[in-house]
Design an enzyme around this catalytic site. Sequence first.
Site, mmCIF file in Angstrom:
data_model
loop_
_atom_site.group_PDB
_atom_site.id
_atom_site.type_symbol
_atom_site.label_atom_id
_atom_site.label_comp_id
_atom_site.label_asym_id
_atom_site.label_seq_id
_atom_site.Cartn_x
_atom_site.Cartn_y
_atom_site.Cartn_z
ATOM 1 C CB SER A 1 -10.645 17.600 25.248
ATOM 2 O OG SER A 1 -11.437 18.533 25.951
ATOM 3 N NE ARG B 1 -1.769 0.201 11.591
ATOM 4 C CZ ARG B 1 -2.610 -0.813 11.358
ATOM 5 N NH1 ARG B 1 -2.152 -2.047 11.367
ATOM 6 N NH2 ARG B 1 -3.884 -0.593 11.093
ATOM 7 C CB SER C 1 17.826 5.323 10.838
ATOM 8 O OG SER C 1 18.010 5.014 9.481
ATOM 9 N NE ARG D 1 -1.522 -1.981 20.535
ATOM 10 C CZ ARG D 1 -1.530 -2.687 19.402
ATOM 11 N NH1 ARG D 1 -1.428 -3.997 19.441
ATOM 12 N NH2 ARG D 1 -1.667 -2.086 18.239
HETATM 13 C C1 LIG Z 1 -5.413 -7.026 19.964
HETATM 14 C C2 LIG Z 1 -5.155 -6.227 18.714
HETATM 15 C C3 LIG Z 1 -5.130 -6.851 17.495
HETATM 16 C C4 LIG Z 1 -4.909 -6.112 16.320
HETATM 17 N N1 LIG Z 1 -4.867 -6.762 15.125
HETATM 18 C C5 LIG Z 1 -4.664 -6.069 13.984
HETATM 19 C C6 LIG Z 1 -4.616 -6.711 12.714
HETATM 20 O O1 LIG Z 1 -4.760 -7.918 12.628
HETATM 21 N N2 LIG Z 1 -4.403 -5.966 11.609
HETATM 22 C C7 LIG Z 1 -4.262 -4.591 11.659
HETATM 23 O O2 LIG Z 1 -4.092 -3.953 10.637
HETATM 24 N N3 LIG Z 1 -4.283 -3.949 12.866
HETATM 25 C C8 LIG Z 1 -4.473 -4.642 14.003
HETATM 26 N N4 LIG Z 1 -4.485 -3.983 15.214
HETATM 27 C C9 LIG Z 1 -4.207 -2.541 15.228
HETATM 28 C C10 LIG Z 1 -5.503 -1.698 15.430
HETATM 29 O O3 LIG Z 1 -6.425 -1.912 14.386
HETATM 30 C C11 LIG Z 1 -5.156 -0.204 15.515
HETATM 31 O O4 LIG Z 1 -4.594 0.212 14.286
HETATM 32 C C12 LIG Z 1 -4.171 0.106 16.613
HETATM 33 O O5 LIG Z 1 -4.520 -0.555 17.799
HETATM 34 C C13 LIG Z 1 -4.143 1.617 16.860
HETATM 35 O O6 LIG Z 1 -5.339 1.949 17.541
HETATM 36 P P1 LIG Z 1 -6.127 3.301 17.264
HETATM 37 O O7 LIG Z 1 -6.400 3.478 15.806
HETATM 38 O O8 LIG Z 1 -7.343 3.259 18.155
HETATM 39 O O9 LIG Z 1 -5.084 4.369 17.824
HETATM 40 P P2 LIG Z 1 -4.708 5.807 17.263
HETATM 41 O O10 LIG Z 1 -4.237 5.742 15.858
HETATM 42 O O11 LIG Z 1 -3.747 6.395 18.270
HETATM 43 O O12 LIG Z 1 -6.056 6.602 17.275
HETATM 44 C C14 LIG Z 1 -6.697 6.912 18.515
HETATM 45 C C15 LIG Z 1 -8.162 7.162 18.245
HETATM 46 O O13 LIG Z 1 -8.286 8.322 17.407
HETATM 47 C C16 LIG Z 1 -9.361 8.119 16.492
HETATM 48 N N5 LIG Z 1 -8.814 8.133 15.121
HETATM 49 C C17 LIG Z 1 -7.510 8.171 14.762
HETATM 50 N N6 LIG Z 1 -7.394 8.217 13.430
HETATM 51 C C18 LIG Z 1 -8.646 8.184 12.927
HETATM 52 C C19 LIG Z 1 -9.191 8.176 11.615
HETATM 53 N N7 LIG Z 1 -8.423 8.201 10.524
HETATM 54 N N8 LIG Z 1 -10.523 8.149 11.486
HETATM 55 C C20 LIG Z 1 -11.340 8.119 12.546
HETATM 56 N N9 LIG Z 1 -10.899 8.099 13.834
HETATM 57 C C21 LIG Z 1 -9.565 8.141 14.015
HETATM 58 C C22 LIG Z 1 -9.989 6.760 16.822
HETATM 59 O O14 LIG Z 1 -11.045 6.962 17.746
HETATM 60 C C23 LIG Z 1 -8.854 6.017 17.493
HETATM 61 O O15 LIG Z 1 -9.291 4.973 18.367
HETATM 62 C C24 LIG Z 1 -4.706 -4.701 16.392
HETATM 63 C C25 LIG Z 1 -4.728 -4.083 17.643
HETATM 64 C C26 LIG Z 1 -4.938 -4.813 18.802
HETATM 65 C C27 LIG Z 1 -4.938 -4.111 20.140
#
Ligand SMILES: Cc1cc2nc3c(=O)[nH]c(=O)nc-3n(C[C@H](O)[C@H](O)[C@H](O)COP(=O)(O)OP(=O)(O)OC[C@H]3O[C@@H](n4cnc5c(N)ncnc54)[C@H](O)[C@@H]3O)c2cc1C
Length: 248
Positions: free
Chosen positions: A65, A89, A99, A185
């Site tokens: 943290s 995402r 925009s 990524r």
């Molecule tokens: C190779 C690859 C393929 C993918 N394919 C798809 C796909 O086909 N379809 C699709 O929809 N997405 C896809 N994604 C997107 C993926 O599911 C994530 O939405 C995206 O990578 C953002 O990651 P994150 O949620 O870990 O990051 P962040 O949103 O930055 O969150 C960081 C961390 O915070 C925590 N966190 C954040 N929000 C929450 C919450 N609401 N609840 C609990 N914990 C939380 C989690 O630990 C998370 O890992 C893909 C991603 C990758 C890398």
Amino acid sequence: MPQKKLAVTLLSHTPDALSLIYASFRQCYHAGYVGDLWERLLAGETPREKQAAFVERILSSGHESPVEHVSFSFAVEGVSRALTHQLVRHRIASYSQQSQRYVDASDMDYILPPAVARIPEARARFEAFIREAGEAYKDIQTILKENGRGAKANEDARFVLPNAAETKIVVTMNCRSLLHFFELRCCMRAQWEIRAMADRMLALCREALPVIFAAGGAKCERLGYCPEDEQFSCGKYPIREKILSNPS
Ligand SMILES: Cc1cc2nc3c(=O)[nH]c(=O)nc-3n(C[C@H](O)[C@H](O)[C@H](O)COP(=O)(O)OP(=O)(O)OC[C@H]3O[C@@H](n4cnc5c(N)ncnc54)[C@H](O)[C@@H]3O)c2cc1C
């Protein structure tokens, strides 16, 4: 309607980043108040090498943290809307994107995927479509303006713009979020365009704050194995199952 290339610029990052992370870690283990220590820290009382060693040691224990106190802001251009849809995402971040409502896309730049560029037939079809989309945008914009939609014409005409449309975005993430972003990524499983952008961002972060980012990158670089299934693994590291079944 030119093709556009990726550019990533580090606009800014939190000043005195190493000392700030060091002070934040210290506050967790120090009976005193780091507010009293701060000026002395900036004056060089604790050598930077000592701060870096302390930060590295605690960070590697999984205590993450304190690195959230330092953020990096990047400007990015020459990326597609397909890329930014994936980028946004990542929720632990802040974004400001050009925009399509306010900026006229009549002379839309576009991103050409390298695999398409390599095949003349695919490239010709791709570029013909981009031209057609651009023409459709301008025609619809004109018709809407003639029918009283005025300054709002862009926001409806943009519905015909493709995923390839070039965009610009400013993104800010803290170090913890960046490390997570790079794990996902910079991986060979990530789509080529966002991986290229993440690789550039990582290079800029490593230059600015090596103590945090020298070991950053795809998850396998930290783990020493690939956490993906065999079918998705790039082969750089063995998959976990292989290590478990052959632990030598
Ligand atoms: C190779 C690859 C393929 C993918 N394919 C798809 C796909 O086909 N379809 C699709 O929809 N997405 C896809 N994604 C997107 C993926 O599911 C994530 O939405 C995206 O990578 C953002 O990651 P994150 O949620 O870990 O990051 P962040 O949103 O930055 O969150 C960081 C961390 O915070 C925590 N966190 C954040 N929000 C929450 C919450 N609401 N609840 C609990 N914990 C939380 C989690 O630990 C998370 O890992 C893909 C991603 C990758 C890398």
